[in-house]
Design an enzyme around this catalytic site. Structure first.
Site, short mmCIF file in Angstrom:
data_model
loop_
_atom_site.label_atom_id
_atom_site.label_comp_id
_atom_site.label_asym_id
_atom_site.label_seq_id
_atom_site.Cartn_x
_atom_site.Cartn_y
_atom_site.Cartn_z
CE LYS A 135 -12.73 10.40 -17.63
NZ LYS A 135 -12.92 11.60 -16.85
NE ARG A 140 -3.06 0.16 3.20
CZ ARG A 140 -2.55 0.62 4.36
NH1 ARG A 140 -2.19 1.89 4.46
NH2 ARG A 140 -2.43 -0.17 5.40
CG ASP A 178 -9.28 18.09 -13.61
OD1 ASP A 178 -8.63 17.51 -14.50
OD2 ASP A 178 -10.31 17.61 -13.10
C1 LIG Z 1 -13.27 11.94 -15.54
C2 LIG Z 1 -12.79 13.19 -14.90
C3 LIG Z 1 -12.45 13.23 -13.54
C4 LIG Z 1 -12.62 12.03 -12.62
O1 LIG Z 1 -11.79 10.98 -12.98
P1 LIG Z 1 -12.14 9.40 -12.71
O2 LIG Z 1 -10.94 8.74 -13.27
O3 LIG Z 1 -13.41 9.13 -13.44
O4 LIG Z 1 -12.30 9.23 -11.25
C5 LIG Z 1 -11.94 14.42 -13.03
N1 LIG Z 1 -11.81 15.52 -13.81
C6 LIG Z 1 -12.14 15.52 -15.12
C7 LIG Z 1 -11.96 16.77 -15.91
C8 LIG Z 1 -12.65 14.37 -15.71
O5 LIG Z 1 -12.99 14.39 -17.00
#
Ligand SMILES: *Cc1c(COP(=O)(O)O)cnc(C)c1O
Length: 402
Positions: free
Chosen positions: A218, A68, A193
């Site tokens: 993504k 972990r 982000d």
């Molecule tokens: C999908 C997404 C998230 C969250 O990510 P997960 O991998 O689904 O937990 C956060 N920020 C953006 C801009 C996203 O497109």
């Protein structure tokens, strides 16, 4: 492992004193050291524990001991992500795991300022933290710098300004350097982000941002087969960064939001082709955006590549490309938008984004989607299929609602 930070001697280009480009770093970073019989790829380390007395450490330099705390497959991915973003990466079980760890940088009693169109999971989590009376939450329009300055001045306690650019799914572009300057003047931290842009299109840490988060699910992984996240902090020694790295690492270890080793392996494999995939996807996105503007069933197209898009000039200055997400609004509102999603055959009607396959989704079908997103908005995640095939399928589906 070779030292591949862009300024290191190993990363220089054949003695010509030029750092390797991100395209090359995506291929070479996070490999085992060169040597006879060396494996080209860091293998998937499937173990829950380690025998003592060895040299493996967690990212804080503590002997590893237990899985972990760290795993060599995570480390390979973290090295590659860190090199690309220009900082130190920690991977998480999901993008939301990374978002949660970054929000945890705000101590109880502090404030997070979020864009009104932020990712719906980030909204929902900050709402939860508000209900638990851990944080105050303010909503801001990141394109209104005076409004952000005022919100920063009014914010109670230690404050984090949360930035998404381009935003999901409105594709608004925020001035990261200007927002960072405003936040720092007010004594606040800035998080970006960077999921939509990826480090290939923008590197927020170089603009002075304090923390970057990714949904690795993504574009970085790119094949819709992994859920994973990352937090990236500035290089060791940057004022404040070491403490924040320790906070984020402790959060990961104690909340147990750790990536699976197979997921980390797949993400790193996907990352190798990120430059190729993104080049193809964003070229197709720009071409589709241009054509969609002239389709009679489409009332609005959002993509920063379009010369009359509100974010165009800023994106040109701030980004190395306009990205592969396009949003459109269609004639006849919500029912018509649903009919378009029903009519496509090649595009996949599904949520998520950033994979090799093109996806289409009406975002407001999710109750959690912020209401600033129009009911009839369709988000298109453009994959790597042939652009003419994509256009034929989409324009035919749009023809059904004219
Ligand atoms: C999908 C997404 C998230 C969250 O990510 P997960 O991998 O689904 O937990 C956060 N920020 C953006 C801009 C996203 O497109």
């Amino acid at each position: 492992m070779p030292d591949l930070t862009p300024t290191s001697p190993d990363a220089q280009d054949g003695g010509r004193d030029r750092a390797l480009t991100p395209e090359t770093l995506a291929v070479v970073a996070g490999r085992p050291a060169r040597g006879a019989d060396a494996q080209l790829n860091t293998p998937v380390s499937l173990t829950s524990t380690y025998m003592g007395g060895g040299s493996l450490t967690d990212p804080a330099g503590t002997a590893l001991g237990y899985a972990r705390f760290g795993n060599p497959t995570w480390s390979a991915l973290e090295e590659a992500l860190g090199v690309l973003e220009g900082g130190r990466a920690l991977t998480f079980a999901s993008g939301m795991g990374a978002v949660a760890a970054a929000l945890h940088l705000v101590p109880a009693g502090g404030t997070v300022l979020l864009p009104h169109g932020a990712y719906n999971g980030t909204h929902a989590l900050s709402q939860l933290l508000l209900e638990q009376q851990r944080l105050a939450v303010g909503l801001v329009d990141l394109t209104d710098l005076d409004g952000v300055r005022a919100a920063l001045a009014d914010a109670a306690g230690p404050t984090l300004l949360w930035v998404e650019s381009p935003t999901n799914p409105l594709l608004e572009v925020a001035d990261i350097a200007a927002l960072t300057a405003l936040a720092h003047e007010a004594g606040a931290l800035v998080a970006v982000d960077n999921t939509f842009a990826t480090p290939l299109l923008q590197r927020p840490l170089a603009a002075g941002v304090d923390v970057v988060v990714h949904s690795v699910t993504k574009f970085l992984s790119g094949h819709s087969d992994v859920v994973l996240g990352a937090v990236v902090l500035p290089p060791a020694g940057t004022p404040g960064a070491d403490e924040r790295h320790a906070v984020v690492l402790r959060h990961r270890t104690l909340h147990g939001a750790i990536p699976g080793p197979l997921e980390a392996f797949l993400a790193l494999r996907g990352l190798r082709t990120l430059p190729l995939r993104l080049r193809q996807s964003q070229a197709s996105a720009a071409e589709l955006a241009r054509r969609l503007q002239h389709h009679p069933a489409v009332t609005r197209v959002r993509h920063p590549s379009l010369p009359d898009d509100p974010g165009h000039e800023l994106a040109r200055r701030q980004m190395d490309g306009f990205g592969a997400i396009v949003s459109i609004e269609v004639l006849g509102s919500r029912t018509a938008a649903d009919a378009v999603v029903d009519a496509v055959r090649l595009w996949v009607p599904a949520t998520s984004l950033g994979g090799v396959e093109s996806l289409i989704e009406r975002r407001r079908r999710h109750a959690s989607e912020p209401h600033v997103v129009p009911e009839d908005l369709l988000r298109l995640s453009v994959g790597v299929e042939d652009v003419e095939d994509l256009w034929r399928d989409l324009s035919r589906a749009l023809d059904t609602i004219r």
